[in-house]
Design a protein around this motif. Structure first.
Motif, mmCIF file in Angstrom:
data_model
loop_
_atom_site.group_PDB
_atom_site.id
_atom_site.type_symbol
_atom_site.label_atom_id
_atom_site.label_comp_id
_atom_site.label_asym_id
_atom_site.label_seq_id
_atom_site.Cartn_x
_atom_site.Cartn_y
_atom_site.Cartn_z
ATOM 1 N N GLY A 68 0.957 -1.157 0.000
ATOM 2 C CA GLY A 68 -0.050 -0.075 -0.085
ATOM 3 C C GLY A 68 0.836 1.409 -0.104
ATOM 4 N N SER A 69 2.151 1.236 0.386
ATOM 5 C CA SER A 69 2.944 2.525 0.366
ATOM 6 C C SER A 69 3.289 2.537 -0.959
ATOM 7 N N LYS A 70 3.975 3.981 -1.142
ATOM 8 C CA LYS A 70 4.591 4.271 -2.556
ATOM 9 C C LYS A 70 5.983 4.340 -2.571
ATOM 10 N N TYR A 71 7.016 3.882 -3.469
ATOM 11 C CA TYR A 71 8.165 3.895 -3.583
ATOM 12 C C TYR A 71 8.667 4.290 -4.658
ATOM 13 N N ARG A 114 3.704 1.164 -6.662
ATOM 14 C CA ARG A 114 3.236 0.572 -5.915
ATOM 15 C C ARG A 114 3.433 -0.952 -6.095
ATOM 16 N N MET A 116 2.221 -4.956 -5.694
ATOM 17 C CA MET A 116 1.164 -5.790 -5.165
ATOM 18 C C MET A 116 1.445 -7.235 -5.436
ATOM 19 N N PHE A 136 1.996 4.912 -9.858
ATOM 20 C CA PHE A 136 1.129 5.804 -9.553
ATOM 21 C C PHE A 136 0.872 7.168 -10.242
ATOM 22 N N LYS A 241 11.172 5.195 -0.126
ATOM 23 C CA LYS A 241 9.610 5.196 0.146
ATOM 24 C C LYS A 241 9.170 6.860 0.407
ATOM 25 N N ASN A 244 3.773 10.953 2.008
ATOM 26 C CA ASN A 244 2.565 11.640 1.577
ATOM 27 C C ASN A 244 2.474 12.946 2.445
#
Length: 244
Positions: A68-71, A114, A116, A136, A241, A244
């Motif tokens: 769920g986190s963005k990198y 992201r 998954m 994203f 990371k 946000n």
């Protein structure tokens, strides 16, 4: 006298006969016991039921990659295919679809991604796990920004990484959409920067009956552009990371 002698002789024969029978029985029991021991010794050892502990992928700060986190995917300076900026999307031969490339400028922010995994119950991203990679972002093309490996290009014969992939639904129809993160280089895994170098590979395990040509995700230098595709030499990356 003769009658007594005959009687003793018969009794002695009977005693001798019973001794032989007992001896044969003893031999038979020993053979059966030996066969039982041999059969037991040849039984295969029971397989271990202890599951292997998965190894989480770490970001540049030593934290596990979270679902769920963005990198931001950061290429390192190692190898002839390294260097340059972060990863982004751009059209190649026509307006759509977009292809994944490495920016030429190191100052570029690139696109966050992201991860998954095929097992949506996982909390972290582990090594060697089948997963989808999704930028994203939004493009002018009416399609997803999930990664997939395209077919052999009609001009170059190379297989490039492009957008338009599908997330989830593991199987034959989504085979080209699954990637894995593997550790780059050899040596023991420890909490150092050198051991946070990774490579992205295409070798999906979501279809047991499918024949797959596996490969590293590397870089093709073409006319000043650095397109990602299946290459012998991998693009070595790290993960940062996005806050946000």
């Amino acid at each position: 006298m003769n009658g007594h002698l005959v009687l003793h002789t018969v009794q002695e024969k009977k005693k001798g006969t019973m001794s032989t029978e007992n001896y044969l029985k003893l031999i038979l029991l020993q053979i059966l016991f030996s066969l039982s021991c041999l059969t037991t010794s040849q039984q295969p050892a029971a397989p271990s039921t202890t599951p292997m502990t998965p190894t989480p992928v770490q970001d540049i700060d030593g934290h596990e990659l979270q679902i769920g986190s963005k990198y931001t995917i950061l290429p390192t300076q190692k190898g002839s295919s390294g260097g340059g900026g972060v990863l982004a999307l751009a059209p190649k031969n026509r307006p759509c679809p977009f292809y994944v490339l490495q920016e030429n400028l190191e100052s570029s922010n690139g696109l966050p991604a992201r991860f998954m995994p095929v097992d949506n119950k996982q909390q972290v991203i582990n090594l060697s796990t089948d997963l989808n990679i999704v930028f994203f972002a939004a493009t002018i093309c009416v399609q997803s920004t999930a990664w997939k490996v395209g077919g052999a290009d009609e001009i170059t014969g190379r297989r490039y990484v492009m957008s338009g992939g599908m997330t989830g639904r593991p199987g034959l129809e989504t085979l080209s959409n699954w990637f894995k993160i593997e550790r780059y280089g050899n040596g023991s895994y420890n909490n150092t920067n050198n051991n946070r170098n990774y490579k992205i590979v295409f070798c999906p395990g979501v279809c047991s009956n499918c024949k797959v040509v596996c490969g590293n995700v590397g870089v093709f230098n073409e006319n000043g552009k650095r397109w990602l595709g299946l290459n012998d030499e991998p693009l070595v990356v790290r993960f940062k990371k996005v806050l946000n």
